[in-house]
Motif scaffolding. Structure first.
Motif, PDB file in Angstrom:
ATOM      1  N   LEU A   1     -83.759  54.015 100.546  1.00 54.59           N
ATOM      2  CA  LEU A   1     -85.133  54.049 100.868  1.00 54.59           C
ATOM      3  C   LEU A   1     -85.266  54.054 102.249  1.00 54.59           C
ATOM      4  O   LEU A   1     -86.549  54.461 102.682  1.00 54.59           O
ATOM      5  N   HIS A   2     -84.385  53.866 103.144  1.00 55.36           N
ATOM      6  CA  HIS A   2     -84.589  53.651 104.394  1.00 55.36           C
ATOM      7  C   HIS A   2     -84.978  54.946 105.174  1.00 55.36           C
ATOM      8  O   HIS A   2     -86.230  54.879 106.160  1.00 55.36           O
ATOM      9  N   ARG A   3     -85.034  56.222 104.680  1.00 59.00           N
ATOM     10  CA  ARG A   3     -85.388  57.335 105.055  1.00 59.00           C
ATOM     11  C   ARG A   3     -87.053  57.394 104.854  1.00 59.00           C
ATOM     12  O   ARG A   3     -87.685  58.165 105.473  1.00 59.00           O
ATOM     13  N   HIS A   4     -87.525  56.709 103.988  1.00 63.36           N
ATOM     14  CA  HIS A   4     -88.964  56.694 103.722  1.00 63.36           C
ATOM     15  C   HIS A   4     -89.665  55.616 104.368  1.00 63.36           C
ATOM     16  O   HIS A   4     -90.917  55.507 104.189  1.00 63.36           O
ATOM     17  N   THR A   5     -89.033  54.912 105.332  1.00 64.95           N
ATOM     18  CA  THR A   5     -89.679  53.820 106.042  1.00 64.95           C
ATOM     19  C   THR A   5     -90.225  54.266 107.345  1.00 64.95           C
ATOM     20  O   THR A   5     -89.922  55.466 107.684  1.00 64.95           O
ATOM     21  N   GLY A   6     -90.858  53.258 107.866  1.00 60.57           N
ATOM     22  CA  GLY A   6     -91.282  53.559 109.548  1.00 60.57           C
ATOM     23  C   GLY A   6     -92.800  53.935 109.584  1.00 60.57           C
ATOM     24  O   GLY A   6     -93.169  54.199 110.677  1.00 60.57           O
ATOM     25  N   HIS A   7     -93.718  53.880 108.460  1.00 67.64           N
ATOM     26  CA  HIS A   7     -95.082  53.932 108.458  1.00 67.64           C
ATOM     27  C   HIS A   7     -95.594  52.871 108.704  1.00 67.64           C
ATOM     28  O   HIS A   7     -96.776  52.750 109.412  1.00 67.64           O
TER      29      HIS A   7
ATOM     30  N   ALA B   1     -83.687  37.662 103.668  1.00 74.93           N
ATOM     31  CA  ALA B   1     -83.909  38.880 103.149  1.00 74.93           C
ATOM     32  C   ALA B   1     -85.318  39.389 103.391  1.00 74.93           C
ATOM     33  O   ALA B   1     -85.736  40.453 103.251  1.00 74.93           O
ATOM     34  N   VAL B   2     -85.858  38.925 104.776  1.00 77.09           N
ATOM     35  CA  VAL B   2     -86.929  39.426 104.966  1.00 77.09           C
ATOM     36  C   VAL B   2     -87.152  40.794 105.474  1.00 77.09           C
ATOM     37  O   VAL B   2     -87.931  41.699 105.153  1.00 77.09           O
ATOM     38  N   TYR B   3     -85.963  41.163 106.230  1.00 80.72           N
ATOM     39  CA  TYR B   3     -86.064  42.465 106.723  1.00 80.72           C
ATOM     40  C   TYR B   3     -85.873  43.644 105.584  1.00 80.72           C
ATOM     41  O   TYR B   3     -86.431  44.549 105.714  1.00 80.72           O
ATOM     42  N   ASP B   4     -85.236  43.094 104.448  1.00 77.87           N
ATOM     43  CA  ASP B   4     -85.271  44.114 103.549  1.00 77.87           C
ATOM     44  C   ASP B   4     -86.403  44.345 102.754  1.00 77.87           C
ATOM     45  O   ASP B   4     -86.830  45.393 102.199  1.00 77.87           O
ATOM     46  N   VAL B   5     -87.155  43.017 102.688  1.00 77.61           N
ATOM     47  CA  VAL B   5     -88.417  43.024 101.973  1.00 77.61           C
ATOM     48  C   VAL B   5     -89.266  44.055 102.801  1.00 77.61           C
ATOM     49  O   VAL B   5     -90.057  44.898 102.289  1.00 77.61           O
ATOM     50  N   ILE B   6     -89.238  43.956 104.206  1.00 79.81           N
ATOM     51  CA  ILE B   6     -90.071  45.003 104.903  1.00 79.81           C
ATOM     52  C   ILE B   6     -89.809  46.234 104.298  1.00 79.81           C
ATOM     53  O   ILE B   6     -90.749  47.141 104.352  1.00 79.81           O
ATOM     54  N   GLU B   7     -88.667  46.545 104.574  1.00 83.71           N
ATOM     55  CA  GLU B   7     -88.221  48.065 104.533  1.00 83.71           C
ATOM     56  C   GLU B   7     -88.885  48.357 102.886  1.00 83.71           C
ATOM     57  O   GLU B   7     -89.313  49.516 102.757  1.00 83.71           O
TER      58      GLU B   7
ATOM     59  N   LYS C   1     -96.969  50.584 101.988  1.00 83.79           N
ATOM     60  CA  LYS C   1     -98.013  49.863 102.523  1.00 83.79           C
ATOM     61  C   LYS C   1     -98.320  50.272 103.889  1.00 83.79           C
ATOM     62  O   LYS C   1     -97.297  50.514 104.676  1.00 83.79           O
ATOM     63  N   ASP C   2     -99.616  50.123 104.442  1.00 85.64           N
ATOM     64  CA  ASP C   2     -99.717  50.439 105.652  1.00 85.64           C
ATOM     65  C   ASP C   2     -99.702  49.279 106.813  1.00 85.64           C
ATOM     66  O   ASP C   2     -99.416  49.607 107.833  1.00 85.64           O
TER      67      ASP C   2
ATOM     68  N   ASN D   1     -97.072  54.011 124.809  1.00 86.40           N
ATOM     69  CA  ASN D   1     -96.187  53.772 125.772  1.00 86.40           C
ATOM     70  C   ASN D   1     -94.601  53.697 124.998  1.00 86.40           C
ATOM     71  O   ASN D   1     -93.637  53.217 125.564  1.00 86.40           O
ATOM     72  N   GLU D   2     -94.496  54.239 123.782  1.00 87.97           N
ATOM     73  CA  GLU D   2     -93.241  54.361 123.243  1.00 87.97           C
ATOM     74  C   GLU D   2     -92.619  52.924 123.043  1.00 87.97           C
ATOM     75  O   GLU D   2     -91.552  52.897 122.661  1.00 87.97           O
ATOM     76  N   LYS D   3     -93.568  52.129 122.941  1.00 92.69           N
ATOM     77  CA  LYS D   3     -92.843  50.539 122.756  1.00 92.69           C
ATOM     78  C   LYS D   3     -92.665  50.332 121.243  1.00 92.69           C
ATOM     79  O   LYS D   3     -91.931  49.589 121.012  1.00 92.69           O
ATOM     80  N   VAL D   4     -93.267  51.166 120.528  1.00 87.26           N
ATOM     81  CA  VAL D   4     -92.857  51.032 119.075  1.00 87.26           C
ATOM     82  C   VAL D   4     -91.467  51.183 119.063  1.00 87.26           C
ATOM     83  O   VAL D   4     -90.685  50.415 118.315  1.00 87.26           O
ATOM     84  N   VAL D   5     -90.835  52.342 119.599  1.00 85.60           N
ATOM     85  CA  VAL D   5     -89.385  52.668 119.331  1.00 85.60           C
ATOM     86  C   VAL D   5     -88.611  51.302 119.850  1.00 85.60           C
ATOM     87  O   VAL D   5     -87.806  50.858 119.284  1.00 85.60           O
TER      88      VAL D   5
END
Lengths: 558, 130, 314
Positions: free
Chosen positions: C37-43, C124-130, C137-138, C250-254
């Motif tokens: 799933l990881h490659r589909h995240t970041g949105h 498990a919150v980190y996985d749930v976010i992913e 989800k936006d 500001n590239e702060k997201v990264v």
């Protein structure tokens, strides 16, 4: 001086009795259980004697019935003059069916009516609203318009009987329908009084049939107070209710304290509007529960009378009538067992006795089958007969406040009063009743008590006959009320016809005028009356107010 | 094995939540994760919640007498969403005569007034499908 | 027949819900799905909401989500409540506040118990976010426990952190846990209809004048809201967007996400190590023996830990 000495001597003697006579018995045989706690979780000791009573200035603290602080009763001769009103809460299905039940009850000696409405009505929805699905007529009668009210009271003389209506969120609208019906019968000026429950605070606290948020709800209630004492002075415009607080699981002390706190909140709201306390206070009435602990219940009613009189006086009431705590009682539905339902008759008898010994003004006795379903006719009749036996055969009506002076009851009364004032302080520190509701204070207190009570039963620390002891494996043989299956359809057709045949132009105008009045701060009663008279439905009228006032959301409290 | 997750829900307009709250607390004290829906839930809301929360059990509480409509609505919708692994139980004022029809509709067990809460805990622990 | 991965990507509610359960229960099957799933995240924009108990976090999330729904955003909500350390049970009641969102097909709400995690989050919150991110989800809103403790872990997870305050709770800003004050990107003074709200805002402003912004290097903004009056939520949403735009510009997201994934990595390693120590029978017995030795003063805890580590590394 002498009295003090006597008390001291008595205390010393009691200690000797405890150390010798009592101790000898206890050494031989220990008691059945380690400690005895009543339903409010207060420890009760072996014996009460005069030295346990601290409020012992008779004339100041107890006095005679009909005199301040009214501990012993609001009437000087109580049931020797007139018995309490026997008022059975009833309503189910359609207006036609309930109308028949009322006539049956009146034929059997009931002296006042008490209307139970179904859930959609309690929430201000018409029978054909989607949220009403499955609920039509289940917990009471459906009244969606003046038309239903006309059917409900057809052939019932509202100029001679009194009617109590358990309605809160939309109380003003339902009351307006009752008044409009009387007008149609040309007896509006002769309405023989009655009561609307109209107590929204306990809805937020316990019963949960609220519609609007606290502020506009309080405004509507004060509107009814104002309209009531001007137009229908014999009507009780509120029945400040502890019943539901208790049913939700509170203790007797919590019931007492929260109900009186609510009552005082209404007085504050009305005086803040500028209403004269002596004009509206005589129309405030109360409604309490009667549970199984006989003496605790009796003490509760007595304490309630004294606290109310003291507090109203502090708030500036001058007339004696303003100080009287008049109350209706219903026996505790939550105390009834679904198992061996016949034994509920015995529970109800004890509870009804508590109410009468506590000086109630009117009484509903529950039917034995209420933990199973809506009561059947036979069950209702037995419940009513229970009251009649207490009234006619038991002899408890011969004298006023027969338990006054019982060391135990007086001690309980004083203790419950003290605990109530302790709660008043806590509520005050939270900023008053409404802030305490918004913080979930009452809800949490009640949930705690309810959970504790259930645990006691589950752990066999409290025995409920037929439930966790003395059980019987049997199939239940009580006939259960079946409703007319065509009722809902008939009601929905009636609504459809009504919406088609009335003067819809006028209905729109009236509803619009109500909306404008609600947006400003007019008294809404005349506007509501104008709407219902044109046959605007309950749902339509309520929707206008929902639009203006918004809806209340419950808190997450367990 | 993971924790048992239970949705305690109040369908319809009935505001009597004393029993639902007591059961919710008792199930929590028995080590379960309990989602409490709050009052006035429609069948759609109850089923959506059951799906999102991935519960093993739906406990419905109703004292208004509308169970023949509202419990059955929930059970029917559960079937429609293929939730056959979810145990649906009910409690409240429910006449004996109604129980067979409720069971047929998919309500596995009905608990009336006076039921000790351990009995509900035991029932869930025995019949839950995980 | 779709794979679990495809079902998640298509936003299938049942598949999402079951995968969440699987990650909560540390199921090995879930790990494989999580890898793909990881490659589909970041949105998704991840928003944390924290603050004192009784501040109205759930109601705020409800109102804010309603505004976001009107703009067509798809929303995931993670509501965390405490798990009892004694019974392991939890009462999760945040859905009560979610009103009609609870059956909106574009809103996915999940209630979670902390299950032993401190810091206001769930393990498990980190996985749930992913999962919710991959499901399209936006926005993902995370509501922390809110027991008044320093729930600062949220800042390592969220892109935007909202700290909720209410007038009259604890009287003064000074009494609020300092850590909580430093993590906010946006302060919300909720219940602005209550007396004392202006004072709370004023106190906050003077607090912000002396405190240099720390974590995000942008001066936090203050928004007043009232659930009762349905006021301030449009404004809050706008401020959230402005903050996100600032991060992106500001590239702060990264930077933010580097912090999060570091935590994620540490958490995965922690779980595995614990699994290694506790899941093998042999080692469990060793641990038990070592603990006894420490109690009897035969060993010190450091030496005991050395023993465990050396048997792991072997």
């Amino acid at each position: 001086m002498d009295e003090k000495n006597t008390k001291k001597m008595l205390s010393a003697a009691k200690k000797r009795w405890k150390d010798t006579t009592l101790q000898q018995t206890l050494t031989k045989n220990s008691e059945r259980i380690k400690s005895f706690h009543n339903l409010s979780n207060k420890e009760i000791t072996t014996l009460y004697t005069p030295d346990d009573i601290h409020k012992d200035d008779y004339l100041a603290n107890q006095n005679f019935p009909g005199q301040f602080p009214f501990l012993r009763g609001i009437h000087p001769n109580l049931y020797r003059g007139r018995l309490w009103t026997m008022r059975q809460f009833a309503g189910f299905g359609s207006a036609e069916e309930t109308n028949q039940r009322y006539k049956y009850l009146l034929d059997h000696g009931e002296t006042g009516l008490s209307v139970a409405f179904d859930y959609p009505t309690l929430y201000g929805y018409d029978t054909d609203h989607p949220c009403a699905r499955g609920e039509f007529g289940k917990c009471g009668v459906a009244v969606s318009s003046l038309k239903d009210m006309e059917i409900l009271f057809s052939g019932i003389p509202v100029d001679t009987i009194t009617t109590s209506m358990t309605i809160n969120g939309p109380a003003a609208i339902i009351w307006a329908m009752y008044i409009a019906n009387a007008e149609k019968q040309h007896i509006s000026k002769k309405i023989n009084g009655g009561t609307i429950q109209n107590d929204i605070l306990k809805e937020y606290i316990a019963q949960k049939s609220y519609i609007f948020p606290p502020e506009p709800s309080m405004r509507l209630i004060v509107d009814t107070f104002e309209y009531g004492f001007k137009e229908i002075p014999r009507w009780n415009t509120i029945s400040i209710s502890g019943y539901h607080i208790r049913e939700a699981g509170s203790t007797a002390i919590q019931e007492l304290a929260f109900t009186l706190a609510d009552g005082l909140e209404y007085v504050k709201a009305a005086t803040a509007r500028g209403l004269d306390i002596d004009a509206f206070a005589p129309r405030l009435s109360f409604f309490f529960n009667a549970h199984n602990d006989l003496f605790e219940e009796i003490a509760k009613y007595r304490a309630a009378r004294r606290i109310w009189a003291q507090e109203l006086k502090k708030m500036g009431a001058k007339k004696d009538r303003s100080l009287l705590m008049r109350f209706h009682t219903q026996t505790a539905g939550c105390s009834l067992s679904a198992q061996q339902p016949e034994i509920n008759i015995v529970r109800v008898t004890i509870q009804a006795l508590a109410a009468v010994l506590g000086g109630t003004q009117s009484l509903h006795t529950n039917s034995m089958d209420e933990a199973l379903a809506l009561p059947s006719e036979k069950a209702v009749r037995i419940a009513l007969r229970t009251q009649q036996i207490i009234a006619e055969e038991s002899g408890v009506t011969y004298t006023v406040d027969p338990l006054g002076g019982s060391y135990y009851v007086e001690w309980l009364t004083d203790m419950m009063e003290e605990e109530t004032y302790r709660y008043f302080d806590r509520i005050e520190r939270l900023g008053g009743v409404i802030p305490a509701i918004e913080k979930g204070f009452f809800q949490r207190e009640i949930a705690e008590s309810a959970y504790r009570y259930q645990k006691e039963i589950d752990n066999h620390e409290r025995i409920i006959v037929g439930v966790n002891d003395y059980q019987l494996d049997e199939t239940i043989g009580i006939p259960i009320l079946k409703m007319d299956e065509k009722g809902e359809e008939r009601q929905i057709n009636r609504l459809k016809k009504l919406r088609k045949n009335r003067d819809n132009q006028k209905v729109r105008e009236r509803l619009d005028q109500l909306r404008k009045a609600a947006e400003k701060d007019h008294n809404l009663m005349p506007f509501i009356l104008a709407c219902v008279k044109e046959y605007a439905t309950l749902g339509e009228t309520c929707q206008v107010l929902r639009d203006v006032f918004g809806e209340y959301q419950e808190l997450a409290i367990y | 094995m993971g924790k048992i997750r239970v949705l305690v829900a109040k369908p319809g307009l009935d505001g009597h939540d004393r029993g639902a709250k007591i059961v919710a607390r008792a199930l929590r004290d028995a080590g379960m994760e309990v989602i409490y829906s709050g009052l006035h839930q429609t069948a759609d809301q109850i089923i959506t919640t059951a799906i999102q929360e991935d519960v093993h059990v739906i406990g419905l509480s109703l004292l208004s007498g509308a169970h023949m409509t509202l419990f059955v609505d929930v059970a029917t919708l559960a079937k429609k969403h293929d939730l056959q692994n979810v145990l649906i139980i009910g409690g409240g004022i429910i006449p004996e005569d109604d129980i067979p029809a409720l069971k047929k509709a998919g309500i596995s067990a009905v608990f009336g007034p006076g039921t000790p809460v351990e009995k509900i805990v035991e029932y869930i622990e025995t019949y839950v499908k995980r | 027949m779709k794979t679990v991965e495809q079902q998640i990507l298509a936003g299938d509610q049942q598949a999402i819900a079951r995968l969440i359960t699987a990650v909560e229960n540390n199921s090995p099957v879930a790990i494989d799905v999580m890898r793909s799933l990881h490659r589909h995240t970041g949105h998704a924009h991840i928003i944390g909401v924290t603050g004192v108990m009784g501040g109205g976090k759930s109601s705020l999330i409800y109102k804010l989500s309603s505004v976001m729904r009107k703009k067509g955003l798809k929303i995931g909500i993670i509501a965390i409540d405490p798990t009892s350390p004694f019974t392991g049970g939890a009462l999760l009641g945040d859905r009560i506040r979610m009103g009609e969102l609870s059956d909106d097909p574009d809103v996915f709400i999940r209630s979670m118990g902390t299950r032993g995690m401190l810091g206001g989050l769930s393990g498990a919150v980190y996985d749930v976010i992913e999962i919710l991110d991959a499901a399209g989800k936006d926005v993902i809103l995370i509501e922390t426990v809110g027991v008044g403790q320093a729930e600062v872990d949220i800042v390592k997870v969220a892109d935007t952190t909202i700290v909720l305050l209410v007038p009259g709770l604890g009287d003064s800003i000074q009494t609020i846990k300092a850590g909580l004050m430093e993590i906010a990107d946006i302060f919300v003074v909720n219940k602005a209809d209550k007396p004392g709200a202006d004072q709370t805002v004023a106190e906050l402003e003077s607090f912000l004048d002396v405190y240099a912004p720390t974590v995000s290097q942008r001066k936090p903004v203050i928004v007043s809201t009232s659930v009762k009056e349905n006021m301030g939520f449009e404004d809050l949403h706008e401020q959230i967007q402005l903050h996100y735009m600032f991060l992106q510009k500001n590239e702060k997201v990264v930077e933010k996400r580097k912090i999060r994934y570091e935590v994620v990595l540490v958490e995965i390693i922690r779980k595995r190590l614990m699994g290694l120590i506790y899941d093998q029978k042999r080692l469990t017995q060793t641990v038990d023996q070592l603990v006894s030795d420490v109690v009897q003063r035969k060993l010190d805890p450091y030496t005991a830990a050395d023993t465990i580590f050396s048997s792991l590394i072997k």
